[in-house]
Design a protein around this motif. Structure first.
Motif, PDB file in Angstrom:
ATOM      1  N   GLY A 305      77.894  10.414  50.690  1.00 44.87           N
ATOM      2  CA  GLY A 305      77.977  10.491  52.147  1.00 44.87           C
ATOM      3  C   GLY A 305      76.644  10.593  52.857  1.00 44.87           C
ATOM      4  N   ARG A 306      75.540  10.414  52.129  1.00 47.17           N
ATOM      5  CA  ARG A 306      74.223  10.634  52.746  1.00 47.17           C
ATOM      6  C   ARG A 306      73.879   9.630  53.833  1.00 47.17           C
ATOM      7  NH1 ARG A 306      71.241  11.955  47.065  1.00 47.17           N
ATOM      8  NH2 ARG A 306      71.920  14.146  46.893  1.00 47.17           N
ATOM      9  N   ALA A 307      74.286   8.383  53.662  1.00 45.53           N
ATOM     10  CA  ALA A 307      74.004   7.388  54.698  1.00 45.53           C
ATOM     11  C   ALA A 307      74.709   7.749  55.999  1.00 45.53           C
ATOM     12  CB  ALA A 307      74.418   5.998  54.230  1.00 45.53           C
ATOM     13  N   ALA A 308      75.974   8.157  55.889  1.00 48.70           N
ATOM     14  CA  ALA A 308      76.733   8.553  57.077  1.00 48.70           C
ATOM     15  C   ALA A 308      76.134   9.794  57.726  1.00 48.70           C
ATOM     16  CB  ALA A 308      78.195   8.810  56.700  1.00 48.70           C
ATOM     17  N   ALA A 309      75.742  10.772  56.912  1.00 47.30           N
ATOM     18  CA  ALA A 309      75.151  12.000  57.451  1.00 47.30           C
ATOM     19  C   ALA A 309      73.828  11.708  58.134  1.00 47.30           C
ATOM     20  CB  ALA A 309      74.958  13.014  56.327  1.00 47.30           C
ATOM     21  N   ASP A 310      73.055  10.795  57.552  1.00 48.36           N
ATOM     22  CA  ASP A 310      71.773  10.416  58.157  1.00 48.36           C
ATOM     23  C   ASP A 310      71.978   9.793  59.528  1.00 48.36           C
ATOM     24  OD1 ASP A 310      68.782   9.782  57.835  1.00 48.36           O
ATOM     25  OD2 ASP A 310      69.626   7.785  58.169  1.00 48.36           O
ATOM     26  N   TRP A 311      72.981   8.908  59.635  1.00 51.73           N
ATOM     27  CA  TRP A 311      73.302   8.293  60.927  1.00 51.73           C
ATOM     28  C   TRP A 311      73.712   9.360  61.942  1.00 51.73           C
ATOM     29  CZ3 TRP A 311      78.102   8.250  63.445  1.00 51.73           C
ATOM     30  CH2 TRP A 311      78.209   7.408  64.560  1.00 51.73           C
ATOM     31  N   ALA A 312      74.548  10.300  61.535  1.00 50.49           N
ATOM     32  CA  ALA A 312      75.027  11.342  62.446  1.00 50.49           C
ATOM     33  C   ALA A 312      73.867  12.185  62.980  1.00 50.49           C
ATOM     34  CB  ALA A 312      76.048  12.230  61.739  1.00 50.49           C
ATOM     35  N   ARG A 313      72.945  12.525  62.114  1.00 45.87           N
ATOM     36  CA  ARG A 313      71.801  13.342  62.550  1.00 45.87           C
ATOM     37  C   ARG A 313      70.921  12.569  63.529  1.00 45.87           C
ATOM     38  NH1 ARG A 313      71.719  14.497  56.830  1.00 45.87           N
ATOM     39  NH2 ARG A 313      72.634  16.568  56.429  1.00 45.87           N
ATOM     40  N   ARG A 314      70.698  11.295  63.231  1.00 48.52           N
ATOM     41  CA  ARG A 314      69.869  10.484  64.131  1.00 48.52           C
ATOM     42  C   ARG A 314      70.559  10.262  65.470  1.00 48.52           C
ATOM     43  NH1 ARG A 314      68.590   5.244  62.063  1.00 48.52           N
ATOM     44  NH2 ARG A 314      70.230   5.381  60.495  1.00 48.52           N
ATOM     45  N   LEU A 315      71.877  10.121  65.428  1.00 51.75           N
ATOM     46  CA  LEU A 315      72.638   9.998  66.674  1.00 51.75           C
ATOM     47  C   LEU A 315      72.480  11.257  67.508  1.00 51.75           C
ATOM     48  CD1 LEU A 315      74.741   8.479  68.423  1.00 51.75           C
ATOM     49  CD2 LEU A 315      76.519   9.613  67.057  1.00 51.75           C
ATOM     50  N   ALA A 316      72.587  12.419  66.870  1.00 52.88           N
ATOM     51  CA  ALA A 316      72.470  13.688  67.583  1.00 52.88           C
ATOM     52  C   ALA A 316      71.073  13.892  68.161  1.00 52.88           C
ATOM     53  CB  ALA A 316      72.822  14.842  66.649  1.00 52.88           C
ATOM     54  N   GLN A 317      70.080  13.282  67.541  1.00 48.60           N
ATOM     55  CA  GLN A 317      68.711  13.393  68.036  1.00 48.60           C
ATOM     56  C   GLN A 317      68.408  12.402  69.149  1.00 48.60           C
ATOM     57  OE1 GLN A 317      66.559  12.846  64.390  1.00 48.60           O
ATOM     58  NE2 GLN A 317      67.044  14.896  63.619  1.00 48.60           N
ATOM     59  N   GLY A 318      69.411  11.608  69.526  1.00 43.72           N
ATOM     60  CA  GLY A 318      69.253  10.688  70.631  1.00 43.72           C
ATOM     61  C   GLY A 318      68.597   9.373  70.280  1.00 43.72           C
ATOM     62  N   GLU A 319      68.568   9.009  68.992  1.00 47.81           N
ATOM     63  CA  GLU A 319      67.913   7.762  68.599  1.00 47.81           C
ATOM     64  C   GLU A 319      68.695   6.561  69.092  1.00 47.81           C
ATOM     65  OE1 GLU A 319      66.845   5.438  64.463  1.00 47.81           O
ATOM     66  OE2 GLU A 319      66.553   7.617  64.526  1.00 47.81           O
ATOM     67  N   GLY A 320      67.970   5.605  69.664  1.00 45.95           N
ATOM     68  CA  GLY A 320      68.584   4.367  70.124  1.00 45.95           C
ATOM     69  C   GLY A 320      68.417   3.261  69.107  1.00 45.95           C
ATOM     70  N   PHE A 321      68.252   2.044  69.560  1.00 51.83           N
ATOM     71  CA  PHE A 321      68.142   0.907  68.652  1.00 51.83           C
ATOM     72  C   PHE A 321      66.924   1.051  67.763  1.00 51.83           C
ATOM     73  CE2 PHE A 321      66.497  -3.367  67.649  1.00 51.83           C
ATOM     74  CZ  PHE A 321      67.569  -3.826  66.893  1.00 51.83           C
ATOM     75  N   ASN A 322      67.145   0.866  66.476  1.00 51.38           N
ATOM     76  CA  ASN A 322      66.069   0.913  65.496  1.00 51.38           C
ATOM     77  C   ASN A 322      65.861  -0.500  64.961  1.00 51.38           C
ATOM     78  OD1 ASN A 322      64.452   1.217  63.189  1.00 51.38           O
ATOM     79  ND2 ASN A 322      65.262   3.258  62.765  1.00 51.38           N
TER      80      ASN A 322
END
Length: 355
Positions: A305-322
């Motif tokens: 589940g690390r890929a999903a968790a990584d996405w969730a953390r970046r979403l919470a940090q306000g990251e936009g298009f990468n």
């Protein structure tokens, strides 16, 4: 969305991401648990064609509402959507979410062709929203260590990569065997991971040529509009001179539940990720020097589940298009090359667009 520092606790955060889940079969529920465990999001909406699956997923997310469609989910006001539906729906659903102003975490493949993947990446860029795909093998401890060796040139000049993924069982849902709904067989299901691992480890080098041979039931695949491949061999030649060889299959008589490996050969050594005792989840990584080998990593490693968790953390940090999302197109182009087809050869799948 405000940035969240590592020191903040759930009680002091000013805001949390609101996430919806579209499709909650086994993989969707597993990723939901990984995302919930980050304590950075609230699961607010769940949709699945199976009421039983939706009810089961709801046990992991108290307070989430069960909705009947993606439209209803977006109307609930979400910051991101996790998509785990049949492959033919991924591109259309992802674009709809992005156009609505929400981020996307999608199961692989993001699209059935490079054209579909490109359209999703362009939508993410327009919306300036986070887009990621569940290419989870990148997050194994073994591949993390191997990539460091490759990137640091400790293995010398890489000239060969061998990739293998044999699944002795194959998928258990009928849509995987429908060319229109799946976009392909074992290459689309398993080969996408292998292609991504190789290109990612080598920092997405320029590809010169791609060729592939596809089989179904022990015979060359005669008509890919009527059936999907269950065995494939491919060669990917890079402009640097490196050659990548790929083999993947469903239901092969391989003597184990699964045979999975990614081996990198350089002028100064080699390195390999290999599954242990036929496991789909346990991996060891080794470094090779001539006839000697050293262990880099060994089980246990809870990587799923690390890929999903990584996405969730970046979403919470306000990251936009990468811009890293653009590399998803590179992977899709290689898959197109293995199939030897133009993107327009797959048409829009009929039927429902909801989960």
């Amino acid at each position: 969305m405000s940035n969240i520092s590592a020191k903040e606790t759930s009680s002091t955060r000013a805001a949390r991401s609101r996430v919806g889940f579209l499709g909650v079969g086994w993989i969707g529920r597993h990723r939901m648990q990984a995302i919930v465990d980050t304590d950075t999001v609230d699961v607010v909406a769940i949709a699945d064609a199976s009421p039983e699956m939706a009810q089961e997923a709801a046990k992991l997310a108290s307070g989430a509402v069960l909705v009947s469609s993606l439209d209803e989910m977006l109307a609930a006001g979400v910051d991101g959507v996790v998509i785990a539906t049949p492959s033919a729906m991924h591109a259309e659903q992802s674009i709809k979410v992005l156009d609505a102003g929400a981020a996307v975490f999608c199961q692989k493949p993001l699209g059935r062709t490079a054209a579909e993947v490109t359209s999703v990446v362009e939508a993410a860029r327009r919306a300036d929203r986070l887009l990621d795909v569940d290419l989870s093998y990148r997050f194994t401890e073994g591949m993390q260590e191997i990539r460091k060796l490759v990137q640091s040139e400790e293995l010398g000049r890489l000239y060969a990569v061998d990739l293998v993924f044999h699944n002795a069982y194959g998928p258990d849902k009928d849509w995987f065997y429908d060319p229109l709904r799946a976009g392909g067989g074992c290459v689309m299901d398993l080969g996408v991971h292998l292609v991504d691992l190789a290109l990612w480890a080598l920092d997405f080098p320029a590809v010169e040529t791609v060729s592939g041979s596809l089989f179904a039931g022990g015979q060359p695949l005669a008509d890919e509009t009527k059936q999907v491949e269950d065995y494939a061999v491919a060669t990917i030649a890079l402009k640097s001179g490196t050659v990548i060889r790929l083999t993947c299959s469903w239901r092969l008589h391989a003597g184990a539940d699964a045979v999975i490996s990614a081996t990198f050969y350089g002028t100064q050594g080699g390195a390999a990720l290999r599954n242990v005792n036929g496991s789909f989840y346990d991996f060891t990584a080794e470094r090779y020097r001539g006839t000697a080998s050293d262990t880099l990593t060994a089980p246990p490693d809870a990587w799923g589940g690390r890929a999903a968790a990584d996405w969730a953390r970046r979403l919470a940090q306000g990251e936009g298009f990468n811009p890293e999302a653009e590399k998803l197109v590179d992977v899709a182009r290689v898959l197109d090359g293995i199939y030897g087809r133009a993107p327009e050869q797959i048409q829009q799948a009929p039927g429902r667009t909801a989960a």
